[in-house]
Design a protein around this motif. Structure first.
Motif, mmCIF file in Angstrom:
data_model
loop_
_atom_site.group_PDB
_atom_site.id
_atom_site.type_symbol
_atom_site.label_atom_id
_atom_site.label_comp_id
_atom_site.label_asym_id
_atom_site.label_seq_id
_atom_site.Cartn_x
_atom_site.Cartn_y
_atom_site.Cartn_z
ATOM 1 N N GLY A 98 31.118 -5.949 -60.331
ATOM 2 C CA GLY A 98 31.233 -6.643 -59.064
ATOM 3 C C GLY A 98 29.937 -6.595 -58.297
ATOM 4 O O GLY A 98 28.860 -6.373 -58.862
ATOM 5 N N THR A 99 30.060 -6.791 -56.979
ATOM 6 C CA THR A 99 28.909 -6.723 -56.094
ATOM 7 C C THR A 99 29.226 -5.761 -54.957
ATOM 8 O O THR A 99 30.387 -5.522 -54.616
ATOM 9 C CB THR A 99 28.548 -8.105 -55.504
ATOM 10 O OG1 THR A 99 29.690 -8.656 -54.855
ATOM 11 C CG2 THR A 99 28.051 -9.046 -56.581
ATOM 12 N N VAL A 100 28.162 -5.189 -54.387
ATOM 13 C CA VAL A 100 28.311 -4.263 -53.269
ATOM 14 C C VAL A 100 27.192 -4.533 -52.270
ATOM 15 O O VAL A 100 26.056 -4.828 -52.662
ATOM 16 C CB VAL A 100 28.310 -2.788 -53.749
ATOM 17 C CG1 VAL A 100 27.025 -2.421 -54.449
ATOM 18 C CG2 VAL A 100 28.619 -1.841 -52.614
ATOM 19 N N LYS A 101 27.522 -4.445 -51.004
ATOM 20 C CA LYS A 101 26.554 -4.640 -49.925
ATOM 21 C C LYS A 101 26.524 -3.377 -49.099
ATOM 22 O O LYS A 101 27.524 -2.973 -48.522
ATOM 23 C CB LYS A 101 26.988 -5.835 -49.060
ATOM 24 C CG LYS A 101 26.127 -6.093 -47.847
ATOM 25 C CD LYS A 101 25.015 -7.050 -48.189
ATOM 26 C CE LYS A 101 24.311 -7.564 -46.948
ATOM 27 N NZ LYS A 101 23.241 -6.721 -46.481
ATOM 28 N N TYR A 102 25.369 -2.682 -49.076
ATOM 29 C CA TYR A 102 25.166 -1.470 -48.280
ATOM 30 C C TYR A 102 24.439 -1.836 -47.003
ATOM 31 O O TYR A 102 23.320 -2.344 -47.056
ATOM 32 C CB TYR A 102 24.339 -0.436 -49.045
ATOM 33 C CG TYR A 102 25.073 0.174 -50.205
ATOM 34 C CD1 TYR A 102 25.930 1.240 -50.015
ATOM 35 C CD2 TYR A 102 24.890 -0.320 -51.488
ATOM 36 C CE1 TYR A 102 26.600 1.806 -51.080
ATOM 37 C CE2 TYR A 102 25.560 0.249 -52.559
ATOM 38 C CZ TYR A 102 26.415 1.301 -52.343
ATOM 39 O OH TYR A 102 27.072 1.848 -53.396
ATOM 40 N N SER A 104 22.293 -2.900 -44.201
ATOM 41 C CA SER A 104 21.397 -4.051 -44.094
ATOM 42 C C SER A 104 20.641 -4.322 -45.395
ATOM 43 O O SER A 104 19.714 -5.127 -45.421
ATOM 44 C CB SER A 104 20.405 -3.826 -42.950
ATOM 45 O OG SER A 104 19.639 -2.669 -43.207
ATOM 46 N N ASN A 105 21.005 -3.656 -46.475
ATOM 47 C CA ASN A 105 20.339 -3.883 -47.760
ATOM 48 C C ASN A 105 20.814 -5.186 -48.397
ATOM 49 O O ASN A 105 21.844 -5.742 -48.009
ATOM 50 C CB ASN A 105 20.616 -2.717 -48.715
ATOM 51 C CG ASN A 105 20.030 -1.421 -48.215
ATOM 52 O OD1 ASN A 105 18.989 -1.407 -47.580
ATOM 53 N ND2 ASN A 105 20.710 -0.320 -48.488
ATOM 54 N N THR A 106 20.095 -5.640 -49.397
ATOM 55 C CA THR A 106 20.484 -6.856 -50.102
ATOM 56 C C THR A 106 21.716 -6.593 -50.961
ATOM 57 O O THR A 106 21.988 -5.456 -51.354
ATOM 58 C CB THR A 106 19.336 -7.365 -50.998
ATOM 59 O OG1 THR A 106 19.023 -6.357 -51.953
ATOM 60 C CG2 THR A 106 18.111 -7.732 -50.186
ATOM 61 N N LEU A 107 22.428 -7.649 -51.262
ATOM 62 C CA LEU A 107 23.596 -7.583 -52.121
ATOM 63 C C LEU A 107 23.161 -7.122 -53.510
ATOM 64 O O LEU A 107 22.159 -7.592 -54.041
ATOM 65 C CB LEU A 107 24.243 -8.973 -52.194
ATOM 66 C CG LEU A 107 25.599 -9.089 -52.872
ATOM 67 C CD1 LEU A 107 26.663 -8.331 -52.067
ATOM 68 C CD2 LEU A 107 25.992 -10.553 -52.995
ATOM 69 N N LYS A 108 23.897 -6.182 -54.078
ATOM 70 C CA LYS A 108 23.595 -5.654 -55.415
ATOM 71 C C LYS A 108 24.786 -5.898 -56.332
ATOM 72 O O LYS A 108 25.931 -5.918 -55.904
ATOM 73 C CB LYS A 108 23.351 -4.140 -55.358
ATOM 74 C CG LYS A 108 22.180 -3.736 -54.518
ATOM 75 C CD LYS A 108 21.026 -3.450 -55.387
ATOM 76 C CE LYS A 108 19.897 -2.854 -54.557
ATOM 77 N NZ LYS A 108 18.672 -2.880 -55.267
ATOM 78 N N SER A 109 24.486 -6.028 -57.585
ATOM 79 C CA SER A 109 25.506 -6.085 -58.620
ATOM 80 C C SER A 109 25.764 -4.651 -59.079
ATOM 81 O O SER A 109 24.856 -3.822 -59.066
ATOM 82 C CB SER A 109 24.970 -6.940 -59.770
ATOM 83 O OG SER A 109 25.762 -6.827 -60.894
#
Length: 135
Positions: A98-102, A104-109
């Motif tokens: 999936g994807t995760v957003k921490y 203010s960081n960019t979206l990560k897979s």
């Protein structure tokens, strides 16, 4: 019960456990981190993007120290581990992408795999391994 019937039952159990586990895990991770250690066995092992952590209380502290985040699960697969290899304990492998957003960081897979085992009819994490990737 024949071996074929037993394997079919194990697969059905793994699918049901995996579906429930994935929902509970990411809901807890994103909204209720203060109780995430309840999902892990006492001596569980976590490898978080190459960082090893051992023990459910250490895992909780590690996870609580991460920035706030939100996960989106794209897919998951659940496979039973034959009980002859697990001292008779119901165990399954769960692979999640999936994807995760921490913050203010960019979206990560992400790819995360778990080994979960039934303890008194409650599924608990034995091992947890996560890898993050840039999209």
């Amino acid at each position: 019960m024949s071996e074929k019937t037993e394997i079919k039952t194990d697969i059905e159990t793994a699918i049901e456990a995996g579906e429930k586990f994935v929902k509970i895990f990411y809901d807890t991770f994103d909204k209720k981190r203060h109780i995430i250690n309840k999902l892990y066995q006492e001596n569980a092992k976590l490898v978080w993007d190459g960082n090893p952590v051992v023990g459910k209380d250490n895992i909780q502290k590690f996870i609580q120290d991460l920035p706030t985040c939100y996960h989106t699960v794209d897919s998951f697969d659940c496979q039973p581990v034959l009980t002859r290899f697990t001292e008779g304990k119901s165990t399954c492998m769960v692979l999640v992408t999936g994807t995760v957003k921490y913050d203010s960081n960019t979206l990560k897979s992400f790819t995360q795999d778990f080994t979960i085992s039934s303890v008194s009819d409650v599924w608990k994490i034995l091992s947890d391994c996560l890898r993050l990737r840039d999209l």
